[in-house]
Design an enzyme around this catalytic site. Sequence first.
Site, PDB file in Angstrom:
ATOM      1  N   GLU A 149      31.290  46.959  37.840  1.00  0.00           N
ATOM      2  CA  GLU A 149      31.646  47.875  38.925  1.00  0.00           C
ATOM      3  C   GLU A 149      30.664  47.763  40.089  1.00  0.00           C
ATOM      4  O   GLU A 149      31.057  47.806  41.257  1.00  0.00           O
ATOM      5  CB  GLU A 149      31.680  49.322  38.406  1.00  0.00           C
ATOM      6  CG  GLU A 149      32.724  49.579  37.330  1.00  0.00           C
ATOM      7  CD  GLU A 149      34.134  49.266  37.801  1.00  0.00           C
ATOM      8  OE1 GLU A 149      34.432  49.488  38.990  1.00  0.00           O
ATOM      9  OE2 GLU A 149      34.933  48.782  36.988  1.00  0.00           O
TER      10      GLU A 149
ATOM     11  N   ASP B  99      32.917  39.957  37.638  1.00  0.00           N
ATOM     12  CA  ASP B  99      32.529  39.516  36.295  1.00  0.00           C
ATOM     13  C   ASP B  99      31.324  38.588  36.363  1.00  0.00           C
ATOM     14  O   ASP B  99      30.360  38.741  35.590  1.00  0.00           O
ATOM     15  CB  ASP B  99      33.693  38.797  35.613  1.00  0.00           C
ATOM     16  CG  ASP B  99      34.728  39.749  35.048  1.00  0.00           C
ATOM     17  OD1 ASP B  99      34.438  40.956  34.952  1.00  0.00           O
ATOM     18  OD2 ASP B  99      35.838  39.286  34.723  1.00  0.00           O
TER      19      ASP B  99
END
Length: 423
Positions: A278, A359
């Site tokens: 995030e 990611d």
Amino acid sequence: MNVYLVIIFFSYLSIVLFGYWLKALNLGHLKKYGAEVPLEFEGRIDSDLLKRTCDYTIENSKFSFVTSIFNNIVLLVFLFGGLLNLYNSWVMSMNRHFVVSGLAFFLLLIYAENIISIPFSLYRNFKIEKKFGFNTLTPGLWLTDFFKSILLSTILVGILISVGLWIVSSSPRFWWLWVWGFFLLFSLFIMYISPYVIEPLFNKFTPIDDSELEHRIKDMAEKAGVRVSSIFKMDASKRSRHSNAYFTGIGKVKRIILYDTLLTKMDRDEVIAVLAHEIGHWKKKHILKRIIVSEVMTFAVLYAAFYILQSDFLLQVFSIEVDSFFAKIVILGFIGGIIGFPLGPLSSYFSRRHERQADRFACELTGKPESLASSLMKLSKDNLSNLHPHPLYAAFHYSHPPVVQRIREIRNIKLHAETLTSS
């Protein structure tokens, strides 16, 4: 029925049928490969859980078919069956002020849509979600949420409609510019106050009670150069056993929110990995980029709408008897959805690209790619996510890469890092 109406009708019908074909393609792909355990999940998922995952996906897909067919029939009857004309004539016959008439016109449509959706919401929560062990929502809490949502949408949408229509009446030549500016400021304002005013209306937020985890999260955020005001646990379990985590707020009021269901199912390294992902969105400025793209498109749409709405062409095509700015807006929104259909898969593509970047950032920030991969496995298992989506369906509808593909790419990052270290 004039030729333009025929073109619009069959264009929309073609898009709807294409969507149904995609769903059928996805279900067929699942039925063919659903019993196969992906290499990335070997030893992490058994046949019983895989079957439950397939059953959950199939049941949700079938329910989605029924819901979509019903909603499309209602929409087509309303627009093409003369109901919009009758509704518009009724509202305009009241002879109220322009802003008052517009407020009534749009709020009544919103209320009607919410009422129509009640049986489908009840079935999804108390039949499907309960059947698969997710629903913890009580009828009383569902009813409370429903009325809170109605009240909140009345206030927020009411402000948008009232101010927007007042601008239209006050500045006939440049309303498109002032409306765009107002919508932008209002959306930023909502993002700012949401953590303090809106979200607490539905959930309780408390500081996380794991001091070590809190310390590690703050260290990680500081290492990434992201200032986070608070880290909270949300009582998501009172509605569902689904798990998640997210950032909320903007600027100095940014908050990290962890579902209580997430904290009970993941270890600290996995929670850290999820939050690092995030944080990656913030550091890569994905949210800012989305806002900019959205505002540029909104600006262009409002500018185009300004010119289109000066003509009565839309009213003539749909046989609207009483001149109405509001009916024009509804029709233009419907046609805009048809024209904007190709933007859907394009938006999904860029969203998946952002997810891959986040990611990679998380893997580099934590140095533990396997923790991120493990967290994704747990999330997909706990949420019964489809492990075998059809590639074309995923291309059109998935905002995230399919989880199997995502885990494979994360492990390739790990393998690449190990290769560089050994060399």
